[in-house]
Design a protein around this motif. Structure first.
Motif, PDB file in Angstrom:
ATOM      1  N   HIS A  84      16.300 -33.513  39.243  1.00 55.23           N
ATOM      2  CA  HIS A  84      15.890 -34.060  40.503  1.00 55.23           C
ATOM      3  C   HIS A  84      16.311 -32.823  41.534  1.00 55.23           C
ATOM      4  N   GLU A  85      17.562 -32.453  41.287  1.00 52.24           N
ATOM      5  CA  GLU A  85      17.873 -31.187  42.135  1.00 52.24           C
ATOM      6  C   GLU A  85      17.350 -30.058  42.131  1.00 52.24           C
ATOM      7  N   PHE A  86      17.042 -29.654  40.980  1.00 49.79           N
ATOM      8  CA  PHE A  86      16.384 -28.385  40.461  1.00 49.79           C
ATOM      9  C   PHE A  86      14.917 -28.686  40.740  1.00 49.79           C
ATOM     10  N   ASP A  87      14.195 -29.773  40.677  1.00 47.50           N
ATOM     11  CA  ASP A  87      12.880 -29.932  41.083  1.00 47.50           C
ATOM     12  C   ASP A  87      12.881 -29.704  42.665  1.00 47.50           C
ATOM     13  N   LYS A  88      13.702 -30.122  43.360  1.00 48.72           N
ATOM     14  CA  LYS A  88      13.856 -29.966  44.835  1.00 48.72           C
ATOM     15  C   LYS A  88      13.849 -28.555  45.275  1.00 48.72           C
ATOM     16  N   SER A  89      14.535 -27.887  44.557  1.00 47.41           N
ATOM     17  CA  SER A  89      14.757 -26.348  44.771  1.00 47.41           C
ATOM     18  C   SER A  89      13.469 -25.311  43.937  1.00 47.41           C
ATOM     19  N   ASP A  90      12.615 -26.180  43.559  1.00 48.51           N
ATOM     20  CA  ASP A  90      11.353 -25.423  42.904  1.00 48.51           C
ATOM     21  C   ASP A  90      11.707 -24.409  41.869  1.00 48.51           C
ATOM     22  N   THR A  91      12.277 -25.199  41.084  1.00 50.13           N
ATOM     23  CA  THR A  91      12.934 -24.480  39.693  1.00 50.13           C
ATOM     24  C   THR A  91      12.536 -25.343  38.559  1.00 50.13           C
ATOM     25  N   LEU A  92      11.743 -24.482  37.820  1.00 44.42           N
ATOM     26  CA  LEU A  92      11.046 -25.170  36.451  1.00 44.42           C
ATOM     27  C   LEU A  92      12.348 -25.130  35.484  1.00 44.42           C
ATOM     28  N   LEU A 128      25.155 -26.060  40.746  1.00 44.31           N
ATOM     29  CA  LEU A 128      23.785 -26.038  41.663  1.00 44.31           C
ATOM     30  C   LEU A 128      23.753 -25.346  42.999  1.00 44.31           C
ATOM     31  N   PRO A 129      25.015 -25.262  43.913  1.00 46.69           N
ATOM     32  CA  PRO A 129      24.961 -24.658  44.816  1.00 46.69           C
ATOM     33  C   PRO A 129      24.928 -23.139  44.877  1.00 46.69           C
ATOM     34  N   VAL A 130      25.477 -22.657  43.732  1.00 49.16           N
ATOM     35  CA  VAL A 130      25.385 -21.350  43.636  1.00 49.16           C
ATOM     36  C   VAL A 130      23.741 -20.776  43.206  1.00 49.16           C
ATOM     37  N   TRP A 131      23.070 -21.688  42.335  1.00 52.12           N
ATOM     38  CA  TRP A 131      21.758 -21.378  41.786  1.00 52.12           C
ATOM     39  C   TRP A 131      20.906 -21.483  43.129  1.00 52.12           C
ATOM     40  N   TRP A 185      20.980 -18.517  45.262  1.00 50.56           N
ATOM     41  CA  TRP A 185      20.317 -17.399  44.531  1.00 50.56           C
ATOM     42  C   TRP A 185      18.702 -17.487  44.516  1.00 50.56           C
ATOM     43  N   ARG A 186      18.309 -18.837  44.356  1.00 48.81           N
ATOM     44  CA  ARG A 186      17.077 -19.322  44.625  1.00 48.81           C
ATOM     45  C   ARG A 186      16.459 -19.345  45.925  1.00 48.81           C
ATOM     46  N   ALA A 187      17.488 -19.088  47.240  1.00 51.39           N
ATOM     47  CA  ALA A 187      16.855 -18.791  48.448  1.00 51.39           C
ATOM     48  C   ALA A 187      16.269 -17.516  48.815  1.00 51.39           C
ATOM     49  N   LYS A 188      16.387 -16.472  47.640  1.00 55.30           N
ATOM     50  CA  LYS A 188      15.733 -15.178  47.590  1.00 55.30           C
ATOM     51  C   LYS A 188      14.387 -15.359  47.490  1.00 55.30           C
ATOM     52  N   PRO A 189      13.404 -14.497  48.094  1.00 50.21           N
ATOM     53  CA  PRO A 189      12.236 -14.462  47.903  1.00 50.21           C
ATOM     54  C   PRO A 189      11.767 -14.283  46.402  1.00 50.21           C
ATOM     55  N   GLY A 190      10.709 -14.769  46.057  1.00 50.45           N
ATOM     56  CA  GLY A 190      10.071 -14.661  44.674  1.00 50.45           C
ATOM     57  C   GLY A 190       9.541 -15.647  44.095  1.00 50.45           C
ATOM     58  N   GLY A 191       9.169 -16.821  44.775  1.00 50.53           N
ATOM     59  CA  GLY A 191       8.379 -17.663  44.199  1.00 50.53           C
ATOM     60  C   GLY A 191       9.299 -18.710  43.398  1.00 50.53           C
TER      61      GLY A 191
END
Length: 159
Positions: A55-63, A24-27, A30-36
């Protein structure tokens, strides 16, 4: 290459704790980069389905998209054997078009038509290279019948 990071669980079993603290920290970086919003597809291992992970993926705006149990082998085959070849062919065709049309501006509708044409061309090239039916036979999912060119599916995973 410092851009590549490989994580693994020493005992080869991915549990929820390992997933939350190593993957999850790696994701998230990576997720912090722009792109929605991002989409992550993974198999139905119990660690992936844990409420804390969701829950953690939901918090990081990941479907999240979960491959139903038993289908991973088939979908990985499609990704590596067919989609990989298609993507490569599409990139080669797109690069060739860009090289011969440097700085050419296209309206949105024309870009969509061009993308569709490139997809069709890439698909044709892929089907010239990959024999999907033979590939599924090699995996053991299809087997030729005794009475001609018909194939029988012999191993559809149950859900």
């Amino acid at each position: 290459d410092k851009r590549v990071r490989v994580t693994y669980q020493a005992n080869a079993v991915v549990d929820t704790t390992w997933f939350l603290h190593n993957y999850l920290p790696v994701w998230k970086r990576w997720r912090a980069k722009p792109g929605g919003q991002k989409l992550l597809t993974y198999d139905s291992a119990s660690a992936h389905l844990a409420p804390a992970v969701k829950h953690e993926f939901d918090k990081s705006d990941t479907l999240l998209s979960v491959v139903p149990g038993g289908l991973t082998l088939i979908l990985q085959f499609i990704d590596t054997n067919t989609a990989f070849v298609f993507r490569h062919n599409w990139q080669v065709l797109a690069h060739a078009w860009e090289t011969t049309n440097v700085n050419k501006k296209l309206p949105a509708a024309t870009r969509r038509v061009l993308a569709t044409k490139l997809c069709v061309q890439a698909c044709v090239k892929t089907l010239e290279i990959v024999d999907i039916l033979k590939s599924f036979c090699k995996l053991g999912h299809l087997w030729p019948t005794d009475d001609g060119p018909l194939y029988v599916c012999i191993s559809i995973p149950t859900m």
